[in-house]
Design a protein around this motif. Structure first.
Motif, PDB file in Angstrom:
ATOM      1  N   LEU A 137      34.099  35.569  46.924  1.00  0.00           N
ATOM      2  CA  LEU A 137      34.284  34.120  46.938  1.00  0.00           C
ATOM      3  C   LEU A 137      33.307  33.483  47.917  1.00  0.00           C
ATOM      4  O   LEU A 137      33.197  33.899  49.066  1.00  0.00           O
ATOM      5  CB  LEU A 137      35.725  33.767  47.338  1.00  0.00           C
ATOM      6  CG  LEU A 137      36.839  34.474  46.567  1.00  0.00           C
ATOM      7  CD1 LEU A 137      38.204  33.939  47.004  1.00  0.00           C
ATOM      8  CD2 LEU A 137      36.656  34.311  45.063  1.00  0.00           C
ATOM      9  N   GLY A 138      32.613  32.464  47.441  1.00  0.00           N
ATOM     10  CA  GLY A 138      31.665  31.777  48.299  1.00  0.00           C
ATOM     11  C   GLY A 138      30.246  32.263  48.100  1.00  0.00           C
ATOM     12  O   GLY A 138      29.951  33.069  47.216  1.00  0.00           O
ATOM     13  N   GLN A 161      43.406  44.632  43.317  1.00  0.00           N
ATOM     14  CA  GLN A 161      42.261  43.762  43.524  1.00  0.00           C
ATOM     15  C   GLN A 161      41.995  43.502  44.997  1.00  0.00           C
ATOM     16  O   GLN A 161      42.912  43.281  45.791  1.00  0.00           O
ATOM     17  CB  GLN A 161      42.474  42.424  42.805  1.00  0.00           C
ATOM     18  CG  GLN A 161      41.265  41.500  42.814  1.00  0.00           C
ATOM     19  CD  GLN A 161      41.505  40.211  42.051  1.00  0.00           C
ATOM     20  OE1 GLN A 161      42.169  39.301  42.564  1.00  0.00           O
ATOM     21  NE2 GLN A 161      40.983  40.127  40.830  1.00  0.00           N
ATOM     22  N   ILE A 162      40.700  43.511  45.359  1.00  0.00           N
ATOM     23  CA  ILE A 162      40.262  43.201  46.717  1.00  0.00           C
ATOM     24  C   ILE A 162      39.484  41.894  46.685  1.00  0.00           C
ATOM     25  O   ILE A 162      38.667  41.665  45.791  1.00  0.00           O
ATOM     26  CB  ILE A 162      39.363  44.331  47.276  1.00  0.00           C
ATOM     27  CG1 ILE A 162      40.127  45.654  47.317  1.00  0.00           C
ATOM     28  CG2 ILE A 162      38.837  43.970  48.666  1.00  0.00           C
ATOM     29  CD1 ILE A 162      39.248  46.849  47.643  1.00  0.00           C
ATOM     30  N   ILE A 163      39.744  41.026  47.656  1.00  0.00           N
ATOM     31  CA  ILE A 163      39.050  39.745  47.727  1.00  0.00           C
ATOM     32  C   ILE A 163      38.262  39.666  49.031  1.00  0.00           C
ATOM     33  O   ILE A 163      38.826  39.826  50.119  1.00  0.00           O
ATOM     34  CB  ILE A 163      40.031  38.560  47.639  1.00  0.00           C
ATOM     35  CG1 ILE A 163      40.742  38.565  46.281  1.00  0.00           C
ATOM     36  CG2 ILE A 163      39.287  37.238  47.846  1.00  0.00           C
ATOM     37  CD1 ILE A 163      41.763  37.460  46.117  1.00  0.00           C
ATOM     38  N   PHE A 164      36.961  39.451  48.912  1.00  0.00           N
ATOM     39  CA  PHE A 164      36.094  39.205  50.061  1.00  0.00           C
ATOM     40  C   PHE A 164      35.632  37.754  49.986  1.00  0.00           C
ATOM     41  O   PHE A 164      35.058  37.330  48.981  1.00  0.00           O
ATOM     42  CB  PHE A 164      34.879  40.130  50.053  1.00  0.00           C
ATOM     43  CG  PHE A 164      35.199  41.591  50.212  1.00  0.00           C
ATOM     44  CD1 PHE A 164      35.957  42.040  51.284  1.00  0.00           C
ATOM     45  CD2 PHE A 164      34.741  42.514  49.286  1.00  0.00           C
ATOM     46  CE1 PHE A 164      36.258  43.397  51.433  1.00  0.00           C
ATOM     47  CE2 PHE A 164      35.019  43.860  49.425  1.00  0.00           C
ATOM     48  CZ  PHE A 164      35.790  44.312  50.500  1.00  0.00           C
ATOM     49  N   GLU A 165      35.881  37.004  51.042  1.00  0.00           N
ATOM     50  CA  GLU A 165      35.495  35.591  51.062  1.00  0.00           C
ATOM     51  C   GLU A 165      34.488  35.347  52.173  1.00  0.00           C
ATOM     52  O   GLU A 165      34.700  35.767  53.312  1.00  0.00           O
ATOM     53  CB  GLU A 165      36.714  34.691  51.260  1.00  0.00           C
ATOM     54  CG  GLU A 165      36.387  33.212  51.189  1.00  0.00           C
ATOM     55  CD  GLU A 165      37.616  32.327  51.148  1.00  0.00           C
ATOM     56  OE1 GLU A 165      37.456  31.109  50.971  1.00  0.00           O
ATOM     57  OE2 GLU A 165      38.734  32.860  51.274  1.00  0.00           O
ATOM     58  N   THR A 166      33.399  34.670  51.828  1.00  0.00           N
ATOM     59  CA  THR A 166      32.347  34.400  52.803  1.00  0.00           C
ATOM     60  C   THR A 166      32.837  33.429  53.872  1.00  0.00           C
ATOM     61  O   THR A 166      33.254  32.316  53.569  1.00  0.00           O
ATOM     62  CB  THR A 166      31.101  33.819  52.108  1.00  0.00           C
ATOM     63  OG1 THR A 166      30.569  34.786  51.208  1.00  0.00           O
ATOM     64  CG2 THR A 166      30.028  33.444  53.122  1.00  0.00           C
ATOM     65  N   LYS A 167      32.807  33.904  55.107  1.00  0.00           N
ATOM     66  CA  LYS A 167      33.131  33.042  56.244  1.00  0.00           C
ATOM     67  C   LYS A 167      31.853  32.566  56.926  1.00  0.00           C
ATOM     68  O   LYS A 167      31.791  31.464  57.462  1.00  0.00           O
ATOM     69  CB  LYS A 167      33.980  33.803  57.257  1.00  0.00           C
ATOM     70  CG  LYS A 167      35.286  34.351  56.695  1.00  0.00           C
ATOM     71  CD  LYS A 167      36.205  33.254  56.211  1.00  0.00           C
ATOM     72  CE  LYS A 167      37.527  33.840  55.694  1.00  0.00           C
ATOM     73  NZ  LYS A 167      38.397  32.779  55.097  1.00  0.00           N
TER      74      LYS A 167
END
Length: 539
Positions: A137-138, A161-167
């Protein structure tokens, strides 16, 4: 094939321990007015509109020690062998590509491959994609590094499911050059490049501020020049589109970029023309327009949306009213810029008179190319939030829009049909192009007949297109006399470029309009009513 990744300045980037094979896939997207697909058969080798900029950057960002392949499904289909080859599958796409995105995931899982999804659709609506193994995400950033680390350390799919979100987003001035070596640029109608990301405005129907912010992030002029060199090294595309959300979102930065573009064009013999997307108030910046003219910008897409003042105010597009719209268009024409306009039908302020007002505007503005769409609410835009609260979002794939219009649905649809059928009636369309040939094109700078412009490859390409235009349009089409009325005077002036431009674009617009009237194409680019995509998703 190994992607030519470029040195990154991200100190926290993960360094892989293993060699991996990654297949990047850009899904097929639906045809529209703006893809110009009916022109492809008239051109040598062209199969798609423009390269998938985002996933090309991702492919370039992946570790240099990995093997990376990229398949744009708009150019060719993914095969069983492609899936079998890969350790992981990376997919990116927009909402309109959702059916095909899901189909790719299902196919990859049949081969037990790890699937990763990034891009604007999943970043805006992760809930659409519960079956992907990993969601990114991102934008490019720390989430991308986590994806790379996961692929490096895992051979099997995760249990859930694994979620990686750009910080922390990677600054644009640290972006690698897109992996142009993984595509054949001659297979695209037009090339593309990105200078900035984000837009300072908040138009009600637009999801750009939600996805990319209001403060444009920028690449350096040196980056742009390096990318232009890389594109030309891959083959001369003839034209390059700046895909910025708003090319004039940061005018000071643009003023710094333009002298570099001018210098590059002069040093390279003006090998290409530039086009971009900008807000209409660019017409109030004469110094900027003069520099764009000298850099050989020839076309600008402006989201005019509607000539009706009440609608522009209602959708928070008051910046279109900073000067009279027709005056702005004429100003842009005076700098050699042919205007392409977005037009939307279905606003809450629309009345039965709206179609007449749009057609009157088209006639007065003499804009030849207009993307005339029904309004569609993209998720999580201000428009979506408002209509959702009002109970006016309709989830029905048989409809041309997901909005419960204030006017009767069939009446709105008929307004759209009337507008496109009138706008793209051959005689009317060619009249508008004739106006631009007389009042816009002569205002462009005279570019030299440099070796880069009159190369044998360019001459051969032009002869190929001219031969097809003569056959398909000049002899076989129902409007052949209209074509020759334009072409013969241009031939006497040896103005082949004008014939090719008008002939190619008009052929697409006329043919696509026929399909729209027959119900074969959709009234909104974002519509879920996509017959060919639904069919391809089941293949």
């Amino acid at each position: 094939m190994t992607a030519t990744a470029h040195q990154k300045n991200n100190a926290n980037q993960y360094i892989p321990k293993n060699k991996k094979k990654v297949l990047c896939i850009f899904p097929q997207y639906s045809r529209s007015f703006g893809t110009f697909h009916h022109a492809y058969p008239l051109m040598p080798r062209v199969k798609g509109f423009m390269p998938p900029q985002g996933i090309l950057v991702v492919a370039s960002y992946l570790p240099q020690t990995w093997e990376v392949r990229l398949i744009d499904e708009n150019i060719k289909s993914v095969t069983k062998t492609d899936y079998q080859w890969a350790d992981a599958i990376i997919v990116s796409g927009m909402h309109i590509q959702k059916p095909r995105i899901k189909a790719i995931n299902e196919l990859a899982h049949k081969f037990d491959k790890i699937t990763i999804l990034g891009g604007p659709s999943v970043s805006g609506c992760p809930e659409y994609y519960p079956d992907f193994d990993i969601l990114h995400l991102g934008e490019l950033g720390d989430a991308t590094d986590k994806v790379i680390e996961y692929i490096d350390n895992h051979q099997k799919r995760p249990e859930k499911q694994i979620i990686f979100e750009t910080k922390h987003r990677l600054p644009l001035d640290q972006f690698p050059i897109p992996a142009y070596n993984l595509i054949d640029i001659s297979q695209y109608f037009i090339a593309n490049i990105q200078f900035s990301s984000g837009c300072p405005y908040n138009c009600e129907f637009c999801d750009i501020p939600e996805l990319y912010g209001n403060s444009p992030r920028l690449k350096t002029p040196q980056q742009i020049i390096t990318e232009l060199d890389a594109i030309i090294a891959s083959g001369n595309p003839g034209a390059i589109y700046f895909v910025d959300d708003n090319f004039v979102g940061n005018r000071r930065a643009l003023m710094e970029l333009l002298p570099h573009l001018i210098k590059w064009q002069k040093e390279n013999g003006y090998p290409i023309e530039f086009t971009c997307e900008a807000t209409l108030n660019i017409a109030q910046s004469p110094k900027l327009l003069e520099m764009m003219r000298e850099a050989y910008f020839t076309t600008v897409f402006c989201g005019i949306e509607t000539p009706e003042v009440s609608a522009l105010k209602a959708i928070s597009k008051q910046h279109n009213l900073s000067m009279p719209i027709l005056d702005a268009v004429k100003t842009l024409n005076s700098y050699g810029l042919e205007v392409v306009s977005g037009i939307i039908i279905g606003f809450d302020t629309d009345t039965p008179q709206t179609a007449d007002n749009i057609l009157e505007f088209i006639n007065a503005s003499q804009i030849p190319i207009l993307t005339i769409n029904l309004l569609y609410a993209l998720p999580k835009t201000p428009l979506w939030n408002r209509l959702k609260a009002e109970g006016r979002i309709i989830e029905d794939e048989s409809r041309e829009s997901n909005i419960d219009f204030l006017m009767p649905y069939e009446e709105v649809l008929n307004m759209w049909k009337r507008c496109i059928s009138t706008a793209y009636e051959p005689k009317y369309l060619y009249q508008r192009f004739a106006y631009n040939a007389e009042n816009t094109y002569p205002n462009r700078i005279e570019v030299p007949n440099s070796p880069e412009r009159v190369s044998w490859a360019n001459i051969k390409k032009g002869l190929h297109i001219m031969g097809n235009l003569v056959w398909q349009v000049g002899l076989k089409s129902s409007y052949r006399q209209i074509f020759w009325d334009m072409a013969i005077p241009a031939l006497k002036k040896l103005d082949i470029e004008t014939i090719i431009h008008i002939g190619l674009v008009s052929h697409h617009l006329i043919e696509f309009t026929k399909e729209c009237i027959q119900g074969k194409e959709s009234a909104s680019f974002y519509s879920q009513k996509r017959k060919e995509l639904v069919a391809s998703a089941n293949q």
